[in-house]
Design a protein around this motif. Structure first.
Motif, PDB file in Angstrom:
ATOM      1  N   ASN A  33     -61.069  46.786 -19.920  1.00  0.00           N
ATOM      2  CA  ASN A  33     -61.225  46.987 -18.474  1.00  0.00           C
ATOM      3  C   ASN A  33     -61.312  45.688 -17.680  1.00  0.00           C
ATOM      4  O   ASN A  33     -62.154  45.529 -16.798  1.00  0.00           O
ATOM      5  N   ASN A 139     -68.264  44.450  -6.288  1.00  0.00           N
ATOM      6  CA  ASN A 139     -67.426  45.647  -6.197  1.00  0.00           C
ATOM      7  C   ASN A 139     -67.504  46.330  -4.840  1.00  0.00           C
ATOM      8  O   ASN A 139     -67.245  47.537  -4.725  1.00  0.00           O
ATOM      9  N   GLU A 140     -67.873  45.583  -3.792  1.00  0.00           N
ATOM     10  CA  GLU A 140     -67.909  46.163  -2.465  1.00  0.00           C
ATOM     11  C   GLU A 140     -66.502  46.585  -2.028  1.00  0.00           C
ATOM     12  O   GLU A 140     -65.508  45.949  -2.392  1.00  0.00           O
ATOM     13  N   LYS A 141     -66.419  47.657  -1.249  1.00  0.00           N
ATOM     14  CA  LYS A 141     -65.124  48.207  -0.849  1.00  0.00           C
ATOM     15  C   LYS A 141     -64.266  47.187  -0.111  1.00  0.00           C
ATOM     16  O   LYS A 141     -63.031  47.210  -0.222  1.00  0.00           O
ATOM     17  N   GLY A 144     -61.638  45.289  -2.078  1.00  0.00           N
ATOM     18  CA  GLY A 144     -60.492  45.965  -2.665  1.00  0.00           C
ATOM     19  C   GLY A 144     -60.804  46.575  -4.016  1.00  0.00           C
ATOM     20  O   GLY A 144     -61.894  46.419  -4.570  1.00  0.00           O
ATOM     21  N   ASP A 145     -59.832  47.301  -4.581  1.00  0.00           N
ATOM     22  CA  ASP A 145     -60.030  48.016  -5.841  1.00  0.00           C
ATOM     23  C   ASP A 145     -60.092  47.086  -7.052  1.00  0.00           C
ATOM     24  O   ASP A 145     -60.862  47.318  -7.975  1.00  0.00           O
ATOM     25  N   LYS A 146     -59.265  46.081  -7.065  1.00  0.00           N
ATOM     26  CA  LYS A 146     -59.199  45.167  -8.206  1.00  0.00           C
ATOM     27  C   LYS A 146     -59.265  43.722  -7.710  1.00  0.00           C
ATOM     28  O   LYS A 146     -58.273  42.989  -7.755  1.00  0.00           O
ATOM     29  N   GLU A 186     -59.707  45.272 -13.398  1.00  0.00           N
ATOM     30  CA  GLU A 186     -60.756  46.269 -13.219  1.00  0.00           C
ATOM     31  C   GLU A 186     -62.148  45.731 -13.532  1.00  0.00           C
ATOM     32  O   GLU A 186     -63.124  46.481 -13.532  1.00  0.00           O
ATOM     33  N   GLN A 188     -64.584  44.082 -12.151  1.00  0.00           N
ATOM     34  CA  GLN A 188     -65.744  44.306 -11.284  1.00  0.00           C
ATOM     35  C   GLN A 188     -66.173  45.767 -11.248  1.00  0.00           C
ATOM     36  O   GLN A 188     -67.330  46.083 -10.931  1.00  0.00           O
ATOM     37  N   ALA A 189     -65.260  46.679 -11.592  1.00  0.00           N
ATOM     38  CA  ALA A 189     -65.587  48.105 -11.606  1.00  0.00           C
ATOM     39  C   ALA A 189     -66.288  48.520 -12.892  1.00  0.00           C
ATOM     40  O   ALA A 189     -67.055  49.494 -12.900  1.00  0.00           O
ATOM     41  N   TYR A 190     -66.060  47.785 -13.987  1.00  0.00           N
ATOM     42  CA  TYR A 190     -66.566  48.198 -15.297  1.00  0.00           C
ATOM     43  C   TYR A 190     -67.568  47.226 -15.915  1.00  0.00           C
ATOM     44  O   TYR A 190     -68.197  47.552 -16.920  1.00  0.00           O
ATOM     45  N   THR A 214     -60.903  42.197   2.620  1.00  0.00           N
ATOM     46  CA  THR A 214     -59.735  42.934   3.136  1.00  0.00           C
ATOM     47  C   THR A 214     -60.026  43.506   4.506  1.00  0.00           C
ATOM     48  O   THR A 214     -61.182  43.643   4.904  1.00  0.00           O
TER      49      THR A 214
END
Length: 214
Positions: A33, A139-141, A144-146, A186, A188-190, A214
């Motif tokens: 990830n 992981n703040e919106k 961004g996602d990645k 990924e 920062q998400a995992y 962003t």
């Protein structure tokens, strides 16, 4: 390239020594990830010394406070936020200060290496071994996602740890004077990361994490 071996879901072993990274990496290391690139001597000593001295004297350092269970607690480090947009985390909104010539110079070198454009940077000043940052993810919106996060360190060497949210496996680095660590995909998400306290006597360390709002 790092190779990760799993005997059970809750047991993690590495086929490499995370403290034996004397040679700069030229390619991203793929992990579960996410991916990272670690360059221990991205800036030479002369440049690193200059940047450290300039940043510690001329940055607009603040010690932020956070409310925890009705009690005001000071962050165990000093921070400064520069760039083009404000940034909010942990209930605190950082208004962006204008780029300095030194920050722009460092940013330019990092952008050349990453082939990415960053519009903001968070500076952290760890004054001694008692200063730290606990487990968290960028992981703040608004990132961004990645997001790609580029972390540059000057001053004393401090241990940096990554921990997977599900498997709890860990990877750790000794982030030294002039080093560059890039996290992307990924991750920062995992994964979460931290700089723990240390009982060793260590001098001040400045860390810059470049990011794109962003």
């Amino acid at each position: 390239m790092a190779k990760l071996l799993y005997n059970r879901k809750d047991v993690y072993m590495k086929s490499y020594d995370p403290f034996n990274m004397s040679k700069p990496q030229s390619e991203f290391v793929k992990i579960r990830n996410g991916a990272y690139l670690f360059v221990p001597d991205f800036f030479d000593k002369a440049k690193s010394d200059y940047y450290f001295n300039d940043l510690i004297k001329n940055s607009e350092w603040r010690q932020e406070e956070i409310l925890i269970f009705g009690k005001t607690v000071k962050f165990p480090r000093l921070t400064a936020w520069y760039g083009e947009r404000p940034y909010a985390y942990s209930g605190i909104t950082h208004e962006a200060r204008k780029w300095t010539d030194t920050l722009l110079e460092i940013k330019n070198e990092v952008e050349i290496r990453t082939q990415s454009i960053f519009n903001s940077v968070l500076l952290n000043l760890y004054r001694n071994g008692n200063d730290s940052i606990s487990w968290h993810a960028d992981n703040e919106k608004i990132l961004g996602d990645k997001p790609m996060i580029a972390s540059v360190s000057f001053g004393a060497t401090r241990r940096f740890q990554l921990r997977h949210n599900a498997t709890k496996e860990k990877i750790q680095f000794e982030l030294g004077h002039g080093s560059l660590l890039i996290m992307k995909g990924e991750l920062q998400a995992y994964w979460q990361h931290q700089v723990p306290k240390t009982k060793k006597e260590v001098e001040a360390r400045i860390n810059l994490t470049f990011r794109t709002i962003t």
